[in-house]
Scaffold this active site. Structure first.
Site, PDB file in Angstrom:
ATOM      1  N   ASP A   1      11.156 -29.544 -63.795  1.00 29.48           N
ATOM      2  CA  ASP A   1      10.523 -29.038 -64.899  1.00 29.48           C
ATOM      3  C   ASP A   1       8.950 -28.884 -64.550  1.00 29.48           C
ATOM      4  OD1 ASP A   1       8.764 -31.672 -65.454  1.00 29.48           O
ATOM      5  OD2 ASP A   1      10.863 -32.293 -64.801  1.00 29.48           O
TER       6      ASP A   1
ATOM      7  N   ASP B   1       6.494 -30.656 -66.204  1.00 32.28           N
ATOM      8  CA  ASP B   1       5.967 -31.646 -66.777  1.00 32.28           C
ATOM      9  C   ASP B   1       5.419 -31.046 -68.165  1.00 32.28           C
ATOM     10  OD1 ASP B   1       5.253 -34.233 -66.291  1.00 32.28           O
ATOM     11  OD2 ASP B   1       3.033 -33.709 -66.011  1.00 32.28           O
TER      12      ASP B   1
END
Length: 280
Positions: free
Chosen positions: A216, A218
């Site tokens: 991802d 973040d």
């Protein structure tokens, strides 16, 4: 011949606790002076190379990052005869160029944890004597890192060849302000488990290297949703096969080489940087 003198510990992160990667496997329940490890040790072989597998969060994934007994995990693997540690970790990306699903071989870290024991030399009666002021450059074992990079290329996979890993306490994810601050500090990836695992491995005299999967971005990006567990698990599941391939082949590649000097130097590094320890 080198394979007869080494044993490779594998610490599996989220989704990578599969014992089927080992042949002739057996489970061993162990305890250590620092308590119990996260799970049983699963010992076996990969193409004739002795290995020991440990699930960092337990096979049921019921141990949160701050509650992982990192000292017991590393001690158990060392006592089982391991000379090397190859680990996997899911992490967030702090850089646009490191996209979700990308593989990364980190080379440095910034520790933002606050609650974790970082040394075996804690003054307890059962612990090694003295105070170990361990140098953490290089943070990861460079020879193992290079073998991981070589292995990834042999498999025809793309990889980022270095990154600085920020380790936060968790289990919560970062705020946006924190995420942007970590970028400014020079962080490239963020997770909850590299520290103190990498520190303790070096203090135990073990050669340690990691394969990270960016799952991802973040929460630093303005134009996308914040990180969430479901997206992390989905991205990791889509890429976990690659990590297994890397670890399986890296074990064989490591075993082709002579590590006698490296093992001796790793132990000497700890001895040279430990002060005191004489019995009263």
């Amino acid at each position: 011949m080198a394979a007869q003198h080494i044993k490779i510990g594998i610490i599996g992160g989220s989704g990578l606790e599969d014992p089927d990667i080992l042949e002739n496997r057996k489970e061993t329940t162990v305890t250590t002076p620092y308590g119990d490890p996260s799970d049983v040790l699963i010992e076996g072989e990969i193409e004739g190379v002795k290995c020991a597998l440990l699930a960092r969060h337990g096979r049921a994934h019921n141990i949160m990052p701050s509650n992982v007994n990192y000292r017991s995990n590393i001690w158990a693997l060392k006592e089982a005869g391991c000379t090397h540690l190859l680990v996997s970790t899911a992490c967030g990306s702090l850089r646009e160029c490191i996209k979700p699903g990308n593989l990364v071989i980190p080379n440095d870290f910034i520790d933002r944890t606050t609650k974790r024991n970082q040394t075996f030399h804690d003054g307890a009666a059962h612990s090694p004597q003295g105070v170990c002021h361990l140098p953490m450059f290089p943070a990861f074992n460079e020879r193992c890192r290079n073998i991981l990079l070589q292995t990834v290329k042999e498999l025809g996979l793309e990889v980022h060849d270095k990154a600085c890993m920020i380790t936060i306490e968790g289990p919560r994810f970062s705020s946006r302000a924190e995420s942007k601050m970590f970028q400014q500090w020079g962080g490239d990836l963020i997770n909850m488990t590299t520290c103190p695992e990498v520190v303790l491995a070096k203090e135990a005299g073990l050669m340690y290297a990691a394969v990270a999967i960016a799952t991802d971005y973040d929460c630093w990006r303005e134009d996308c949703e914040s990180v969430n567990v479901q997206d992390v698990l989905k991205t990791f599941a889509e890429n976990v096969k690659k990590v297994k391939q890397i670890l399986l082949k890296a074990v064989v590649n490591i075993a082709k080489e002579d590590w006698s000097e490296d093992i001796a130097e790793a132990k000497q590094c700890v001895a040279d940087n430990t002060m005191g320890g004489a019995k009263a």
